[in-house]
Design an enzyme around this catalytic site. Structure first.
Site, mmCIF file in Angstrom:
data_model
loop_
_atom_site.group_PDB
_atom_site.id
_atom_site.type_symbol
_atom_site.label_atom_id
_atom_site.label_comp_id
_atom_site.label_asym_id
_atom_site.label_seq_id
_atom_site.Cartn_x
_atom_site.Cartn_y
_atom_site.Cartn_z
ATOM 1 N N LYS A 83 53.331 33.420 -115.707
ATOM 2 C CA LYS A 83 53.365 34.829 -115.326
ATOM 3 C C LYS A 83 53.559 35.691 -116.570
ATOM 4 O O LYS A 83 54.499 35.476 -117.337
ATOM 5 C CB LYS A 83 54.553 35.038 -114.387
ATOM 6 C CG LYS A 83 54.224 35.785 -113.120
ATOM 7 C CD LYS A 83 55.462 35.805 -112.244
ATOM 8 C CE LYS A 83 55.315 36.762 -111.115
ATOM 9 N NZ LYS A 83 56.579 36.913 -110.378
HETATM 10 C C1 E4P Z 1 56.797 38.509 -107.193
HETATM 11 O O1 E4P Z 1 56.114 37.912 -107.965
HETATM 12 C C2 E4P Z 1 57.705 39.587 -107.579
HETATM 13 O O2 E4P Z 1 58.505 39.204 -108.634
HETATM 14 C C3 E4P Z 1 58.525 40.030 -106.406
HETATM 15 O O3 E4P Z 1 57.709 40.061 -105.237
HETATM 16 C C4 E4P Z 1 59.282 41.306 -106.610
HETATM 17 O O4 E4P Z 1 59.884 41.696 -105.409
HETATM 18 P P1 E4P Z 1 61.028 42.824 -105.347
HETATM 19 O O5 E4P Z 1 60.402 44.127 -105.657
HETATM 20 O O6 E4P Z 1 61.517 42.770 -103.924
HETATM 21 O O7 E4P Z 1 62.063 42.420 -106.350
#
Ligand code: E4P
Length: 220
Positions: A83
């Site tokens: 990522k």
């Molecule tokens: C996924 O890859 C993200 O890190 C995640 O969905 C973020 O979610 P949040 O905004 O609830 O922290």
């Protein structure tokens, strides 16, 4: 639609996998830090529990650092997807890693233009954040609809992963919009099961059955 769990908690992952409906996992530095275990070891454990794409995020902010961390993360397990954040350096790293056959999930995407950059860099996945846009007064789901349409217009292969999903409605609307993947906290996956008419209907079926039969139809 693929269902990913947005958690690094091993108990939640085991439970989701036992239901037979989890296709992968997304983690981020916040979720990993919450579990308080060494990063690589933790990702390895997740890969042993879930047989699917497991996103693990770089924490370097310069492209060279991201490329080097990305290469190390990709060595942990064949299912690891690296990522990278949607910054200039993140897009440079995405392009370089993708050219080497390393799959990249470009995260922190908040606009269709950013999603175009991720696709052009050869990202395997782009992660538009729905809930965080809602939080600041936008309609996060519009972003999913726009990206799905733009990628369709040009035949981009980058998968659209609806992230930052906070409710079953977010999951359903992402599916209606055509997102390839929805990643959700365990709590949201669990909530998708619930419907009062399912509980009421099952209760009635079992009561009617018990009025006539003493045993189950198949011995077991
Ligand atoms: C996924 O890859 C993200 O890190 C995640 O969905 C973020 O979610 P949040 O905004 O609830 O922290």
């Amino acid at each position: 639609m693929e269902f990913f769990l947005d958690t690094a908690n091993l108990d939640e992952l085991r439970k989701g996998v036992s239901w037979g409906i989890v296709d992968g996992v997304t983690t981020n530095p916040t979720l990993i830090a919450k579990e308080g275990k060494p990063f690589e070891e933790h990702i390895r454990e997740i890969c042993e529990i879930v047989d699917g794409d497991i996103s693990a995020e770089v924490v370097a902010t310069d492209s060279a650092g991201m490329i080097s961390q990305g290469k190390e993360l990709a060595k942990i397990h064949k299912n690891v997807v690296v990522k990278c954040p949607l910054t200039r350096d993140g897009i440079m790293a995405t392009s370089a890693l993708s050219k080497e056959g390393i799959r990249v999930n470009v995260t922190l995407c908040f606009s269709p233009g950013q999603a175009l950059l991720a696709a052009k860099a050869g990202a395997y996945i782009v992660s538009p954040f729905v809930g965080r846009l809602d939080d600041i007064g936008y309609t996060g789901m519009e972003l999913i609809r726009s990206i799905v349409q733009i990628y369709k217009n040009y035949g981009y292969k980058t998968k659209v992963l609806a992230a930052s999903l906070r409710s079953p409605t977010h999951v359903i609307d992402s599916a209606l919009a055509g997102a390839d993947i929805g990643t959700m906290p365990f709590k949201v996956l669990d909530m998708l099961f619930n419907h009062p008419l399912t509980d009421k209907g099952l209760d009635q079926f079992l009561k009617d059955w018990a009025k006539v039969f003493q045993e189950t139809p198949v011995a077991g």
